[in-house]
Design a protein around this motif. Structure first.
Motif, PDB file in Angstrom:
ATOM      1  N   ALA A  60      -0.354   8.240   3.954  1.00 27.28           N
ATOM      2  CA  ALA A  60       0.660   7.885   4.943  1.00 27.28           C
ATOM      3  C   ALA A  60       0.108   6.875   5.932  1.00 27.28           C
ATOM      4  O   ALA A  60      -1.053   6.965   6.332  1.00 27.28           O
ATOM      5  N   GLU A  61       0.952   5.958   6.304  1.00 26.68           N
ATOM      6  CA  GLU A  61       0.589   4.927   7.263  1.00 26.68           C
ATOM      7  C   GLU A  61       0.235   5.557   8.611  1.00 26.68           C
ATOM      8  O   GLU A  61       0.896   6.476   9.065  1.00 26.68           O
ATOM      9  N   SER A  62      -0.827   5.060   9.234  1.00 27.42           N
ATOM     10  CA  SER A  62      -1.254   5.587  10.545  1.00 27.42           C
ATOM     11  C   SER A  62      -0.230   5.242  11.615  1.00 27.42           C
ATOM     12  O   SER A  62       0.343   4.195  11.595  1.00 27.42           O
ATOM     13  N   ALA A  89       4.774   5.959   3.171  1.00 26.57           N
ATOM     14  CA  ALA A  89       3.969   7.008   2.542  1.00 26.57           C
ATOM     15  C   ALA A  89       4.191   6.983   1.034  1.00 26.57           C
ATOM     16  O   ALA A  89       5.273   6.641   0.562  1.00 26.57           O
ATOM     17  N   ASN A  90       3.157   7.321   0.315  1.00 30.29           N
ATOM     18  CA  ASN A  90       3.253   7.461  -1.135  1.00 30.29           C
ATOM     19  C   ASN A  90       2.119   8.357  -1.614  1.00 30.29           C
ATOM     20  O   ASN A  90       1.509   9.066  -0.827  1.00 30.29           O
ATOM     21  N   TYR A  91       1.856   8.297  -2.897  1.00 28.42           N
ATOM     22  CA  TYR A  91       0.802   9.108  -3.481  1.00 28.42           C
ATOM     23  C   TYR A  91      -0.358   8.222  -3.907  1.00 28.42           C
ATOM     24  O   TYR A  91      -0.182   7.044  -4.214  1.00 28.42           O
ATOM     25  N   LEU A 116       0.811  -1.214   0.000  1.00 20.64           N
ATOM     26  CA  LEU A 116       0.000   0.000   0.000  1.00 20.64           C
ATOM     27  C   LEU A 116       0.848   1.269   0.000  1.00 20.64           C
ATOM     28  O   LEU A 116       0.458   2.274  -0.581  1.00 20.64           O
ATOM     29  N   TYR A 117       1.996   1.230   0.619  1.00 21.50           N
ATOM     30  CA  TYR A 117       2.796   2.446   0.779  1.00 21.50           C
ATOM     31  C   TYR A 117       4.126   2.380   0.036  1.00 21.50           C
ATOM     32  O   TYR A 117       5.112   2.948   0.468  1.00 21.50           O
ATOM     33  N   ASP A 118       4.156   1.707  -1.078  1.00 22.02           N
ATOM     34  CA  ASP A 118       5.355   1.637  -1.910  1.00 22.02           C
ATOM     35  C   ASP A 118       5.569   3.012  -2.533  1.00 22.02           C
ATOM     36  O   ASP A 118       4.757   3.468  -3.345  1.00 22.02           O
ATOM     37  N   SER A 119       6.647   3.672  -2.155  1.00 18.88           N
ATOM     38  CA  SER A 119       6.874   5.046  -2.620  1.00 18.88           C
ATOM     39  C   SER A 119       7.296   5.114  -4.084  1.00 18.88           C
ATOM     40  O   SER A 119       7.413   6.202  -4.641  1.00 18.88           O
TER      41      SER A 119
END
Length: 158
Positions: free
Chosen positions: A156-158, A138-140, A23-26
């Protein structure tokens, strides 16, 4: 520190990094599609934000092609949220009504980057921080509602 402690910590950090890749692969942009059965979804979210801040049930949310039904969605934030604004920040909670997750994540928080015209501050600062310590992924994300593109957000991850 002994070798077994170092091995344990190395394994833990590698597991955390693998978990965050989905989910957060930058290096990739997440695609999030939100579908509401009601045509007045924006009014409903604005009303919920003004009152109890409860979640509105979306008919379906699709994250990178993976579909979820009965997902809790609401607007988040105080300083960047504005009623009737096209691009408000979002809080998507996959497990509000059903036990479901995306790669182990149940909460997705999307910032509208209203106070960061460069769109770099959050994603880049977490990327740098992760080189030196444990920090959120975090990513977009590009967000669509009922087939209409709302805009680019930071996630961004909580």
């Amino acid at each position: 520190m002994n070798k077994s402690t170092l091995l344990f910590l190395a394994t833990l950090f590698s597991v955390l990094n693998v978990r965050g890749q989905g989910l957060y692969d930058s290096t990739s942009i997440t695609r999030i599609e939100i579908y509401f059965a009601q045509s007045n979804w924006d009014y409903m979210l604005d009303t919920a934000k003004a009152g109890s801040e409860s979640y509105i049930m979306s008919q379906r949310v699709i994250i990178n092609g993976v579909s979820f039904d009965s997902v809790g969605v609401k607007y988040k934030g105080n300083s960047t949220y504005k009623p009737n604004q096209t691009k408000n920040p979002w809080h998507i909670e996959l497990n509000t009504y059903k036990n479901q997750d995306y790669h182990g994540f149940t909460d997705i928080k999307l910032s509208n980057v209203a106070k960061d015209p460069s769109f770099l501050r959050e994603v880049l600062s977490y990327e740098i921080a992760r080189k030196y310590m444990v920090a959120p992924g975090a990513n977009y994300a590009v967000v669509y509602v009922n087939g209409n593109q709302i805009g680019l957000y930071t996630s961004a991850e909580s």
